[in-house]
Structures are given as C-alpha cells and as structure tokens.
Design a protein around this motif. Structure first.
Motif, PDB file in Angstrom:
ATOM      1  N   UNK A   1       0.834  -1.207   0.000  1.00 40.10           N
ATOM      2  CA  UNK A   1       0.000   0.000   0.000  1.00 40.10           C
ATOM      3  C   UNK A   1       0.862   1.249   0.000  1.00 40.10           C
ATOM      4  N   UNK A   2       0.443   2.249  -0.759  1.00 39.76           N
ATOM      5  CA  UNK A   2       1.093   3.546  -0.740  1.00 39.76           C
ATOM      6  C   UNK A   2       0.045   4.609  -0.462  1.00 39.76           C
ATOM      7  N   UNK A   3       0.282   5.447   0.552  1.00 34.10           N
ATOM      8  CA  UNK A   3      -0.610   6.575   0.817  1.00 34.10           C
ATOM      9  C   UNK A   3      -0.365   7.670  -0.211  1.00 34.10           C
ATOM     10  N   UNK A   4      -1.462   8.247  -0.704  1.00 34.06           N
ATOM     11  CA  UNK A   4      -1.347   9.269  -1.744  1.00 34.06           C
ATOM     12  C   UNK A   4      -2.180  10.486  -1.392  1.00 34.06           C
ATOM     13  N   UNK A   5      -1.637  11.649  -1.684  1.00 36.37           N
ATOM     14  CA  UNK A   5      -2.353  12.909  -1.524  1.00 36.37           C
ATOM     15  C   UNK A   5      -2.849  13.335  -2.895  1.00 36.37           C
ATOM     16  N   UNK A   6      -4.141  13.599  -3.046  1.00 37.54           N
ATOM     17  CA  UNK A   6      -4.650  14.012  -4.365  1.00 37.54           C
ATOM     18  C   UNK A   6      -3.929  15.226  -4.934  1.00 37.54           C
ATOM     19  N   UNK A   7      -3.406  16.078  -4.063  1.00 37.18           N
ATOM     20  CA  UNK A   7      -2.712  17.273  -4.529  1.00 37.18           C
ATOM     21  C   UNK A   7      -1.361  17.000  -5.135  1.00 37.18           C
ATOM     22  N   UNK A   8      -0.867  15.752  -5.043  1.00 30.73           N
ATOM     23  CA  UNK A   8       0.436  15.414  -5.635  1.00 30.73           C
ATOM     24  C   UNK A   8       0.282  14.460  -6.812  1.00 30.73           C
ATOM     25  N   UNK A   9      -0.948  14.216  -7.251  1.00 26.60           N
ATOM     26  CA  UNK A   9      -1.190  13.282  -8.361  1.00 26.60           C
ATOM     27  C   UNK A   9      -0.726  13.907  -9.681  1.00 26.60           C
ATOM     28  N   UNK A  10       0.000  13.113 -10.454  1.00 25.00           N
ATOM     29  CA  UNK A  10       0.465  13.554 -11.764  1.00 25.00           C
ATOM     30  C   UNK A  10       0.181  12.460 -12.785  1.00 25.00           C
ATOM     31  N   UNK A  11      -0.071  12.860 -14.015  1.00 25.33           N
ATOM     32  CA  UNK A  11      -0.315  11.886 -15.072  1.00 25.33           C
ATOM     33  C   UNK A  11       0.924  10.998 -15.242  1.00 25.33           C
ATOM     34  N   UNK A  12       0.717   9.705 -15.264  1.00 25.00           N
ATOM     35  CA  UNK A  12       1.814   8.756 -15.446  1.00 25.00           C
ATOM     36  C   UNK A  12       2.425   8.239 -14.164  1.00 25.00           C
ATOM     37  N   UNK A  13       2.226   8.964 -13.060  1.00 17.52           N
ATOM     38  CA  UNK A  13       2.866   8.546 -11.816  1.00 17.52           C
ATOM     39  C   UNK A  13       2.262   7.256 -11.279  1.00 17.52           C
ATOM     40  N   UNK A  14       0.952   7.096 -11.372  1.00 22.07           N
ATOM     41  CA  UNK A  14       0.329   5.885 -10.836  1.00 22.07           C
ATOM     42  C   UNK A  14       0.728   4.652 -11.650  1.00 22.07           C
ATOM     43  N   UNK A  15       0.895   4.820 -12.954  1.00 19.96           N
ATOM     44  CA  UNK A  15       1.411   3.703 -13.754  1.00 19.96           C
ATOM     45  C   UNK A  15       2.791   3.281 -13.242  1.00 19.96           C
TER      46      UNK A  15
END
Length: 396
Positions: free
Chosen positions: A101-115
C-alpha cells in the motif's frame, strides 16, 4: 505448569516517508514541510541501511504486507519506490500476493505517476481525501480541492488500480449532517474498494489543539453523523470490520488488520515505529527511529538512528493487546490472546468478566467480541484491562 509460549505472529513492513507539501493543522504524525528538492535517492539508501540494521530481528520470517505511510509518500518518485522494493525483496521473503500500500495525496497526483507505482509493485493505494466539500478542505488546510480528488482517483483507476481506499473525516468545522452524507455519496460514485471514515479529533501538539477551529459540530451532531454514515456505508455494501474501516467483500486492509490483531511490524524510516516478537527470547520489543529526517539520514543503519527500544513486560501486554483487538468488530479469540502475549487466558479473566457483566463484551466459547454498546465505549472497555494485577507467569 509451564508458561504459554509467545508465538511470533504474521510480520508486516512499515516504511515512513516524512515529508509533505504543507503540514495540516490537525496532523500529529511525523511530517515535515518540503523545503526545496527532497533527497529521495539518499533517503532510499538510508531506508535500506536501516533495514539491514534491523534484519537480525526478523531472520527467516515472511513479510505479508508493506505500507508506505507519511507524510506524503506519493511525493516519492516511482523509480525510488521501485528501488526500495527491489532492495527489500532481496533481503526479506515477501509472501505471494503481498499487499503493498502507498498513501497518496490528491494534490500530488500527476499523469503517469500511478502507472509507475503499479509497475514498481504497489498494488493498493490509500487516498487522503478527507472531504469532497471545498470549504471543508480549505478549513482543514488541505492542498487539494474536490475536483483534484476525483481526478486523482480516476487517474489511479485508469492506471489499473482497483484496490483503493478513500480516507474521509466527519464532524469537520462548519459541516452539517447533509454535507457528511454528500461526502459519502461522492465517494460511492468513485466505487472504492475500501473507505476509512473517522471523526476529526483535536490531537495534542497540533495547530488545531492550540487554536481550535470555529463551528465544530458538537458531540450530538457528531454522533448523528456517525450513525447516519454507518447506515449509508452498510447500504452501499461496505461492511464495517473495525472502528473506522469499511470494506467491500474481500477488500479488508491486510496491513491494518495485522496491527489490530497484535501482529508484528518492522518499522523503518524517520520516526517509524515497529513491534516485534522475539521468539528465542520470549520477549516483545517496540523500537522507534529518530524523527528528524536530517538526523535519520546521517545515522540510518547504525544504533544512533534508534530513537528507543522498549520491552513490553507481561503486565502491560493485556492492555496493549486489547488496545488493538477491541477495535475489531469480530474481536479476538482467547487462543490468539495467549499466543500473542505469552499469557494464560486466566490473566484477563477478571476484566473480561466485568466487561461482559456491563454488556460491553460477549463470549462464545473461545471467541470474544465487543457488543454494539461496547463499540460505543471502546476506550472504557480497553481501560478495564489496565486494572489487572501483574500476571503471574509460571517459570518454564
């Protein structure tokens, strides 16, 4: 008569990433606001050195879950997450299908990062949404808005993630019952596998504790929100399995379940805490690392990085066990208690009988579970196990 043996429970790995973009006023975690470029490559080197130093405590054991917490772990580039996981897997045995599991902040989401995270081996994401109301988010000091929250979740789903948790809080400054309901409706529309739903609390040593926000809902309003939201979650197919955790069938969080079952976890990273059962010593050890990232980077892999070690004596184990197990709707078994604490079930007989008499717990053979009343007064139930005299553990 011999003492029951302490049996090492399942093992998890917790990795703390201490940086965030901005410290939220309600946050009491070890998080530090970003100042310039963050040294993630150096930090992964430190994490692996930290892991090497603690490896002798867990030789031969299998890791069942990994959890990157923070701070904001989604600030870390995917290639550094991958480098750490490859290094950890070369040092530890990972169970097949290990939950990562990785905690994620919506404010740091970038296209391609989740891939990138998915390619690195992460198979579960936990989003710190907190609310879908922009006013509430501003009052909480969050760096994202509701549009960014929805976009981040959809980006993750497009990247192939189907095991997602959304963190939501209620009893927020200025929040009404209708607003709390609307938050859940927005969450359900995104179809997460898991929802963490908990009340805002003013923790010591936070900005909110020093300067409480205006227009906080009172206790009655907070209770109304809790009851209504629990009903909505159940109707939407999310079964409650812990005080603040709700999941679709088969999607409980294995990492947090291990905490609540008094499992073991190796904690690495700045400020990380761990709890380990040392079978050869018949001891339970709690260890934590220095909180400040700078000092941690300088000392990781040496004894200087250890902030403290605490051996949990038998007298403290019943309370520690209950602090976790009684958060679970299913409770625990007396066999599990004995294996996890090395104490006979008789050591908690008095407190158990009192809690049953008060209607807080119910026993069915080996199984012990909190009643609906007990779940309302969880802290009072747990405190009963502080009052026990020191258990008599026979010599082997």
């Amino acid at each position: 008569m011999t003492a029951p043996a302490l049996t090492p429970p399942p093992l998890s790995l917790y990795v703390h990433v201490p940086w965030c973009v901005r410290k939220c006023p309600y946050c009491d975690f070890n998080s530090h606001e970003r100042r310039g470029e963050l040294p993630f490559a150096q930090y992964v080197d430190a994490l692996l050195a930290d892991l090497d130093h603690d490896l002798p405590l867990v030789w031969g054991r299998t890791v069942h879950t990994v959890f990157f917490g923070g701070g904001t772990p989604s600030l870390m580039p995917p290639e550094q997450i991958e480098r750490f996981l490859q290094g950890a897997a070369s040092r530890l045995r990972f169970a097949p299908g290990c939950e990562i599991t990785l905690e994620a902040n919506p404010g740091t989401a970038e296209h391609g990062r989740f891939e990138g995270y998915r390619a690195a081996g992460v198979n579960r994401l936990s989003f710190g949404i907190q609310s879908f109301d922009d006013g509430c988010l501003q009052r909480l000091g969050r760096i994202h808005d509701s549009r960014e929250a929805e976009a981040a979740v959809k980006l993750a789903q497009d990247a192939g993630f189907d095991n997602l948790n959304l963190d939501l809080m209620y009893a927020l400054p200025g929040q009404t019952l209708a607003m709390a309901e609307h938050d859940l409706e927005r969450a359900f529309a995104l179809q997460p596998a898991h929802v963490s739903h908990y009340q805002l609390t003013l923790e010591p040593n936070t900005v909110f504790a020093a300067r409480p926000p205006e227009h906080l809902p009172d206790d009655d309003a907070g209770w109304d929100m809790q009851e209504r939201c629990q009903t909505m979650l159940a109707q939407a197919g999310y079964a409650q399995y812990e005080v603040s955790a709700y999941a679709q069938p088969g999607r409980r969080c294995a990492h947090n379940l291990n905490y609540w079952r008094y499992g073991d976890y190796l904690g690495i990273g700045a400020g990380a805490h761990g709890k380990l059962t040392l079978g050869h010593e018949q001891a339970i050890l709690r260890r934590w690392k220095h909180k400040h990232p700078g000092k941690y980077l300088q000392t990781a892999g040496t004894a200087e990085a250890i902030g403290g070690d605490d051996r949990i004596e038998p007298a403290r184990r019943p309370f520690e066990f209950m602090l976790n197990a009684l958060r679970l709707v299913d409770g625990f078994t007396l066999t599990q208690f004995t294996r996890s604490t090395g104490l006979p079930a008789e050591s908690i007989a008095s407190a158990l009988a009192d809690a049953v008499r008060r209607g807080w717990l119910e026993c069915d053979g080996d199984a012990v579970r909190p009643t609906e009343l007990g779940r309302r007064f969880t802290n009072d139930v747990i405190e009963r196990f502080l009052d026990e005299p020191e258990p008599e553990v026979p010599e082997p």
